[in-house]
Design a protein around this motif. Structure first.
Motif, PDB file in Angstrom:
ATOM      1  N   MET A   1       0.850  -1.177   0.000  1.00  0.00           N
ATOM      2  CA  MET A   1       0.000   0.000   0.000  1.00  0.00           C
ATOM      3  C   MET A   1       0.891   1.234   0.000  1.00  0.00           C
ATOM      4  SD  MET A   1      -3.291   0.404   2.337  1.00  0.00           S
ATOM      5  CE  MET A   1      -4.643   1.102   1.517  1.00  0.00           C
ATOM      6  N   SER A   2       0.352   2.359  -0.461  1.00  0.00           N
ATOM      7  CA  SER A   2       1.146   3.577  -0.516  1.00  0.00           C
ATOM      8  C   SER A   2       0.359   4.763   0.021  1.00  0.00           C
ATOM      9  CB  SER A   2       1.609   3.861  -1.942  1.00  0.00           C
ATOM     10  OG  SER A   2       0.506   4.160  -2.764  1.00  0.00           O
ATOM     11  N   GLN A   3       1.095   5.792   0.362  1.00  0.00           N
ATOM     12  CA  GLN A   3       0.523   7.059   0.820  1.00  0.00           C
ATOM     13  C   GLN A   3       0.960   8.128  -0.169  1.00  0.00           C
ATOM     14  OE1 GLN A   3      -1.408   7.737   3.629  1.00  0.00           O
ATOM     15  NE2 GLN A   3      -1.573   9.790   2.810  1.00  0.00           N
ATOM     16  N   ASP A   4       0.021   8.879  -0.709  1.00  0.00           N
ATOM     17  CA  ASP A   4       0.328   9.927  -1.675  1.00  0.00           C
ATOM     18  C   ASP A   4       0.217  11.296  -1.025  1.00  0.00           C
ATOM     19  OD1 ASP A   4       0.455   7.857  -3.449  1.00  0.00           O
ATOM     20  OD2 ASP A   4      -1.389   8.340  -4.500  1.00  0.00           O
ATOM     21  N   VAL A   5       1.171  12.157  -1.366  1.00  0.00           N
ATOM     22  CA  VAL A   5       1.161  13.542  -0.890  1.00  0.00           C
ATOM     23  C   VAL A   5       1.381  14.432  -2.106  1.00  0.00           C
ATOM     24  CG1 VAL A   5       2.325  15.270   0.545  1.00  0.00           C
ATOM     25  CG2 VAL A   5       2.072  12.924   1.371  1.00  0.00           C
ATOM     26  N   ILE A   6       0.604  15.485  -2.215  1.00  0.00           N
ATOM     27  CA  ILE A   6       0.746  16.435  -3.312  1.00  0.00           C
ATOM     28  C   ILE A   6       1.071  17.793  -2.709  1.00  0.00           C
ATOM     29  CG2 ILE A   6      -0.437  17.624  -5.193  1.00  0.00           C
ATOM     30  CD1 ILE A   6      -2.193  15.013  -5.360  1.00  0.00           C
ATOM     31  N   ALA A   7       2.177  18.370  -3.177  1.00  0.00           N
ATOM     32  CA  ALA A   7       2.572  19.708  -2.724  1.00  0.00           C
ATOM     33  C   ALA A   7       2.273  20.699  -3.835  1.00  0.00           C
ATOM     34  CB  ALA A   7       4.053  19.730  -2.379  1.00  0.00           C
ATOM     35  N   LEU A   8       1.564  21.764  -3.510  1.00  0.00           N
ATOM     36  CA  LEU A   8       1.284  22.853  -4.445  1.00  0.00           C
ATOM     37  C   LEU A   8       2.113  24.050  -3.986  1.00  0.00           C
ATOM     38  CD1 LEU A   8      -2.595  22.507  -4.657  1.00  0.00           C
ATOM     39  CD2 LEU A   8      -0.889  21.559  -6.227  1.00  0.00           C
ATOM     40  N   THR A   9       3.058  24.473  -4.807  1.00  0.00           N
ATOM     41  CA  THR A   9       3.964  25.549  -4.411  1.00  0.00           C
ATOM     42  C   THR A   9       3.972  26.660  -5.453  1.00  0.00           C
ATOM     43  OG1 THR A   9       5.831  24.404  -5.442  1.00  0.00           O
ATOM     44  CG2 THR A   9       5.449  23.991  -3.107  1.00  0.00           C
ATOM     45  N   PRO A  10       4.191  27.904  -5.019  1.00  0.00           N
ATOM     46  CA  PRO A  10       4.188  29.015  -5.970  1.00  0.00           C
ATOM     47  C   PRO A  10       5.437  29.050  -6.858  1.00  0.00           C
ATOM     48  CG  PRO A  10       4.673  29.820  -3.770  1.00  0.00           C
ATOM     49  CD  PRO A  10       4.328  28.361  -3.643  1.00  0.00           C
ATOM     50  N   ARG A  11       6.541  28.426  -6.393  1.00  0.00           N
ATOM     51  CA  ARG A  11       7.779  28.371  -7.180  1.00  0.00           C
ATOM     52  C   ARG A  11       8.147  26.923  -7.441  1.00  0.00           C
ATOM     53  NH1 ARG A  11      11.602  31.361  -3.337  1.00  0.00           N
ATOM     54  NH2 ARG A  11      10.154  30.392  -1.967  1.00  0.00           N
ATOM     55  N   MET A  12       8.848  26.690  -8.538  1.00  0.00           N
ATOM     56  CA  MET A  12       9.270  25.330  -8.866  1.00  0.00           C
ATOM     57  C   MET A  12      10.233  24.824  -7.798  1.00  0.00           C
ATOM     58  SD  MET A  12      11.139  23.909 -12.232  1.00  0.00           S
ATOM     59  CE  MET A  12      11.626  22.206 -12.369  1.00  0.00           C
ATOM     60  N   PRO A  13       9.960  23.621  -7.257  1.00  0.00           N
ATOM     61  CA  PRO A  13      10.905  23.039  -6.296  1.00  0.00           C
ATOM     62  C   PRO A  13      12.258  22.812  -6.958  1.00  0.00           C
ATOM     63  CG  PRO A  13       8.814  21.865  -6.262  1.00  0.00           C
ATOM     64  CD  PRO A  13       8.778  22.783  -7.438  1.00  0.00           C
ATOM     65  N   ASP A  14      13.316  23.006  -6.196  1.00  0.00           N
ATOM     66  CA  ASP A  14      14.662  22.794  -6.693  1.00  0.00           C
ATOM     67  C   ASP A  14      14.942  21.293  -6.730  1.00  0.00           C
ATOM     68  OD1 ASP A  14      17.368  23.397  -7.431  1.00  0.00           O
ATOM     69  OD2 ASP A  14      17.927  23.048  -5.340  1.00  0.00           O
ATOM     70  N   VAL A  15      15.126  20.743  -7.923  1.00  0.00           N
ATOM     71  CA  VAL A  15      15.290  19.306  -8.093  1.00  0.00           C
ATOM     72  C   VAL A  15      16.534  18.796  -7.369  1.00  0.00           C
ATOM     73  CG1 VAL A  15      15.601  17.463  -9.784  1.00  0.00           C
ATOM     74  CG2 VAL A  15      13.991  19.303 -10.245  1.00  0.00           C
ATOM     75  N   LYS A  16      17.635  19.546  -7.423  1.00  0.00           N
ATOM     76  CA  LYS A  16      18.855  19.116  -6.730  1.00  0.00           C
ATOM     77  C   LYS A  16      18.628  19.042  -5.222  1.00  0.00           C
ATOM     78  CE  LYS A  16      22.164  20.613 -10.169  1.00  0.00           C
ATOM     79  NZ  LYS A  16      23.318  21.456 -10.473  1.00  0.00           N
ATOM     80  N   THR A  17      17.870  19.969  -4.678  1.00  0.00           N
ATOM     81  CA  THR A  17      17.571  19.950  -3.249  1.00  0.00           C
ATOM     82  C   THR A  17      16.694  18.757  -2.899  1.00  0.00           C
ATOM     83  OG1 THR A  17      17.766  22.351  -3.124  1.00  0.00           O
ATOM     84  CG2 THR A  17      16.585  21.269  -1.325  1.00  0.00           C
ATOM     85  N   LEU A  18      15.706  18.459  -3.751  1.00  0.00           N
ATOM     86  CA  LEU A  18      14.857  17.284  -3.518  1.00  0.00           C
ATOM     87  C   LEU A  18      15.685  16.004  -3.518  1.00  0.00           C
ATOM     88  CD1 LEU A  18      11.708  18.060  -5.707  1.00  0.00           C
ATOM     89  CD2 LEU A  18      11.807  17.944  -3.222  1.00  0.00           C
ATOM     90  N   LEU A  19      16.582  15.863  -4.494  1.00  0.00           N
ATOM     91  CA  LEU A  19      17.427  14.664  -4.560  1.00  0.00           C
ATOM     92  C   LEU A  19      18.358  14.578  -3.352  1.00  0.00           C
ATOM     93  CD1 LEU A  19      18.284  14.546  -8.354  1.00  0.00           C
ATOM     94  CD2 LEU A  19      16.740  13.033  -7.090  1.00  0.00           C
ATOM     95  N   ALA A  20      18.918  15.706  -2.927  1.00  0.00           N
ATOM     96  CA  ALA A  20      19.782  15.711  -1.746  1.00  0.00           C
ATOM     97  C   ALA A  20      18.995  15.301  -0.503  1.00  0.00           C
ATOM     98  CB  ALA A  20      20.409  17.088  -1.554  1.00  0.00           C
ATOM     99  N   ALA A  21      17.758  15.760  -0.399  1.00  0.00           N
ATOM    100  CA  ALA A  21      16.914  15.393   0.738  1.00  0.00           C
ATOM    101  C   ALA A  21      16.630  13.892   0.737  1.00  0.00           C
ATOM    102  CB  ALA A  21      15.617  16.187   0.712  1.00  0.00           C
ATOM    103  N   LEU A  22      16.356  13.331  -0.432  1.00  0.00           N
ATOM    104  CA  LEU A  22      16.133  11.886  -0.517  1.00  0.00           C
ATOM    105  C   LEU A  22      17.395  11.127  -0.114  1.00  0.00           C
ATOM    106  CD1 LEU A  22      14.094  11.508  -3.825  1.00  0.00           C
ATOM    107  CD2 LEU A  22      13.277  11.140  -1.500  1.00  0.00           C
ATOM    108  N   HIS A  23      18.523  11.557  -0.628  1.00  0.00           N
ATOM    109  CA  HIS A  23      19.787  10.887  -0.334  1.00  0.00           C
ATOM    110  C   HIS A  23      20.129  10.974   1.156  1.00  0.00           C
ATOM    111  CE1 HIS A  23      23.572   9.054  -1.281  1.00  0.00           C
ATOM    112  NE2 HIS A  23      24.225  10.016  -0.664  1.00  0.00           N
ATOM    113  N   ALA A  24      19.705  12.037   1.808  1.00  0.00           N
ATOM    114  CA  ALA A  24      19.965  12.207   3.232  1.00  0.00           C
ATOM    115  C   ALA A  24      19.113  11.267   4.088  1.00  0.00           C
ATOM    116  CB  ALA A  24      19.715  13.658   3.648  1.00  0.00           C
ATOM    117  N   GLY A  25      18.228  10.501   3.455  1.00  0.00           N
ATOM    118  CA  GLY A  25      17.383   9.553   4.185  1.00  0.00           C
ATOM    119  C   GLY A  25      18.168   8.493   4.932  1.00  0.00           C
ATOM    120  N   GLY A  26      19.396   8.284   4.546  1.00  0.00           N
ATOM    121  CA  GLY A  26      20.238   7.321   5.241  1.00  0.00           C
ATOM    122  C   GLY A  26      21.361   6.841   4.355  1.00  0.00           C
ATOM    123  N   PRO A  27      22.491   6.516   4.969  1.00  0.00           N
ATOM    124  CA  PRO A  27      23.651   6.092   4.184  1.00  0.00           C
ATOM    125  C   PRO A  27      23.453   4.742   3.497  1.00  0.00           C
ATOM    126  CG  PRO A  27      24.067   5.820   6.525  1.00  0.00           C
ATOM    127  CD  PRO A  27      22.751   6.528   6.391  1.00  0.00           C
TER     128      PRO A  27
END
Length: 92
Positions: A1-27
């Motif tokens: 099963m999955s949980q979906d979340v939708i973010a509505l933002t006025p500016r485009m999210p920074d893709v590099k920041t999103l990837l860095a955040a995912l990578h920071a999930g754990g070594p």
């Protein structure tokens, strides 16, 4: 099963920041890109999918967020739609 979340933002999210955040999930976790780079995935070392983040989409048609999400999602300006899907099962 999955949980979906939708973010509505006025500016485009920074893709590099999103990837860095995912990578920071754990070594011991890895970040993959699929769908020609349109989806980033956070996976365990053995390949179990934990989180998927789709590339942001720009919604600029009046009433589009309300049409997609219902009357409580009215926005007054164009927004970026970013969808995240997470597994509700934890890895062993």
């Amino acid at each position: 099963m999955s949980q979906d979340v939708i973010a509505l933002t006025p500016r485009m999210p920074d893709v590099k920041t999103l990837l860095a955040a995912l990578h920071a999930g754990g070594p011991d976790l890895r970040v993959n890109q699929v769908g020609g780079g349109a989806v980033a995935q956070l996976c365990t070392e053995d390949g179990q999918l934990l989180v998927s983040v789709e590339a942001p989409r720009y919604l600029q048609a009046p009433g589009e967020t309300e049409r997609l999400l219902g009357p409580g999602a009215r926005t007054n300006a164009p927004v970026w739609w970013t969808e995240v899907r997470a597994s509700t099962t934890s890895p062993p």
